[in-house]
Design an enzyme around this catalytic site. Structure first.
Site, PDB file in Angstrom:
ATOM      1  N   HIS A  17     -75.215 -19.009  16.067  1.00 41.26           N
ATOM      2  CA  HIS A  17     -75.456 -20.369  16.576  1.00 41.26           C
ATOM      3  C   HIS A  17     -76.813 -20.884  16.076  1.00 41.26           C
ATOM      4  O   HIS A  17     -76.932 -22.029  15.662  1.00 41.26           O
ATOM      5  CB  HIS A  17     -75.510 -20.376  18.107  1.00 41.26           C
ATOM      6  N   LYS A  41     -62.622 -21.223  29.952  1.00 45.32           N
ATOM      7  CA  LYS A  41     -62.784 -19.770  29.863  1.00 45.32           C
ATOM      8  C   LYS A  41     -63.851 -19.280  30.838  1.00 45.32           C
ATOM      9  O   LYS A  41     -64.749 -20.033  31.223  1.00 45.32           O
ATOM     10  CB  LYS A  41     -63.093 -19.328  28.430  1.00 45.32           C
ATOM     11  N   ARG A  90     -66.783 -20.298  10.807  1.00 42.07           N
ATOM     12  CA  ARG A  90     -67.021 -18.945  10.316  1.00 42.07           C
ATOM     13  C   ARG A  90     -65.991 -18.549   9.281  1.00 42.07           C
ATOM     14  O   ARG A  90     -66.298 -18.166   8.174  1.00 42.07           O
ATOM     15  CB  ARG A  90     -66.990 -17.952  11.482  1.00 42.07           C
ATOM     16  N   SER A 128     -69.903 -14.660  20.193  1.00 43.09           N
ATOM     17  CA  SER A 128     -70.526 -14.307  21.475  1.00 43.09           C
ATOM     18  C   SER A 128     -69.717 -13.221  22.176  1.00 43.09           C
ATOM     19  O   SER A 128     -70.281 -12.284  22.758  1.00 43.09           O
ATOM     20  CB  SER A 128     -70.610 -15.534  22.391  1.00 43.09           C
TER      21      SER A 128
HETATM   22  P1  ADP Z   1     -66.766 -22.889  21.868  1.00 38.46           P
HETATM   23  O1  ADP Z   1     -66.567 -22.246  23.196  1.00 38.46           O
HETATM   24  O2  ADP Z   1     -66.746 -24.378  21.849  1.00 38.46           O
HETATM   25  O3  ADP Z   1     -65.984 -22.267  20.734  1.00 38.46           O
HETATM   26  P2  ADP Z   1     -69.143 -21.496  21.018  1.00 38.46           P
HETATM   27  O4  ADP Z   1     -70.369 -21.491  21.800  1.00 38.46           O
HETATM   28  O5  ADP Z   1     -68.405 -20.225  20.878  1.00 38.46           O
HETATM   29  O6  ADP Z   1     -68.278 -22.660  21.580  1.00 38.46           O
HETATM   30  O7  ADP Z   1     -69.459 -22.043  19.600  1.00 38.46           O
HETATM   31  C1  ADP Z   1     -69.965 -23.342  19.384  1.00 38.46           C
HETATM   32  C2  ADP Z   1     -69.817 -23.659  17.936  1.00 38.46           C
HETATM   33  O8  ADP Z   1     -70.587 -22.751  17.190  1.00 38.46           O
HETATM   34  C3  ADP Z   1     -68.387 -23.547  17.407  1.00 38.46           C
HETATM   35  O9  ADP Z   1     -68.196 -24.563  16.430  1.00 38.46           O
HETATM   36  C4  ADP Z   1     -68.358 -22.191  16.757  1.00 38.46           C
HETATM   37  O10 ADP Z   1     -67.431 -22.130  15.715  1.00 38.46           O
HETATM   38  C5  ADP Z   1     -69.780 -22.126  16.221  1.00 38.46           C
HETATM   39  N1  ADP Z   1     -70.221 -20.733  16.039  1.00 38.46           N
HETATM   40  C6  ADP Z   1     -70.239 -19.737  16.936  1.00 38.46           C
HETATM   41  N2  ADP Z   1     -70.701 -18.583  16.381  1.00 38.46           N
HETATM   42  C7  ADP Z   1     -70.975 -18.888  15.086  1.00 38.46           C
HETATM   43  C8  ADP Z   1     -71.447 -18.140  13.963  1.00 38.46           C
HETATM   44  N3  ADP Z   1     -71.688 -16.838  14.043  1.00 38.46           N
HETATM   45  N4  ADP Z   1     -71.594 -18.795  12.799  1.00 38.46           N
HETATM   46  C9  ADP Z   1     -71.306 -20.107  12.696  1.00 38.46           C
HETATM   47  N5  ADP Z   1     -70.842 -20.879  13.694  1.00 38.46           N
HETATM   48  C10 ADP Z   1     -70.674 -20.276  14.875  1.00 38.46           C
END
Ligand code: ADP
Length: 163
Positions: A17, A41, A90, A128
């Site tokens: 992130h 979730k 990703r 995460s």
């Molecule tokens: P959500 O619950 O909306 O998927 P996340 O907090 O998991 O939210 O992720 C927010 C954004 O960050 C999403 O667009 C996700 O694809 C991106 N993201 C999460 N981890 C990574 C990573 N390792 N590299 C690039 N983008 C990421």
């Protein structure tokens, strides 16, 4: 002034992130990271904790702000007059969900544009949920998350009360 919103659950914020936050903050005058409640979730970290962890992890970045997202993203964008939303991609596996969200948000708010950024290749595998699983199984997550998040994990392990 150019402004963009980066929404997500951030449960918790990872180095992946942060990579996206760094890239987006170079492209826009102001970047607002919006922490969603995560109604779809279960979250391991509370909304307040997730917000604090993003704020502490982006402390040195002057043009990055953190807010909580109370409801629909499209409504928040309208309220703030922000038309650009950042999402991270990703792998191809992210694509279908992200395309659905981008098109639905545009239906709800026609000015809505989604910009997808790719992280550095070392973060392509970083989720995460994977970090939480490694931690739950006793693994070391120090290379995967910012320092404040690592500390929060360690506090959890010691059974310390949440901040
Ligand atoms: P959500 O619950 O909306 O998927 P996340 O907090 O998991 O939210 O992720 C927010 C954004 O960050 C999403 O667009 C996700 O694809 C991106 N993201 C999460 N981890 C990574 C990573 N390792 N590299 C690039 N983008 C990421």
């Amino acid at each position: 002034m150019t402004k963009a919103l980066y929404p997500g659950t951030f449960d918790p914020v990872t180095n992946g992130h942060l990579d996206i936050i760094h890239r987006a903050s170079r492209l826009f005058d102001q970047l607002v990271v919006a922490i969603a409640k995560g109604t779809h979730k279960h979250t391991d970290f509370s909304l307040r904790e997730r917000k604090r962890l993003v704020a502490e992890s982006t402390k040195g970045m002057k043009n990055v702000d953190v807010i909580t997202l109370p409801g629909l993203l499209a409504e928040q964008c309208k309220r703030m007059s922000v038309d650009v939303v950042i999402r991270g991609l990703r792998a191809v596996s992210d694509f279908e969900y992200e395309m659905m969200m981008a098109l639905m948000n545009r239906k709800l708010y026609p000015k809505f544009e989604t910009i997808f950024l790719m992280p550095s290749e070392q973060y392509i595998y970083l989720h995460s949920s994977l970090v939480k699983e490694i931690f739950a199984l006793g693994g070391n997550v120090s290379d995967l998350v910012p320092k404040p998040v690592f500390k929060a994990f360690m506090d959890k392990r010691k059974g310390k009360p949440k901040k």
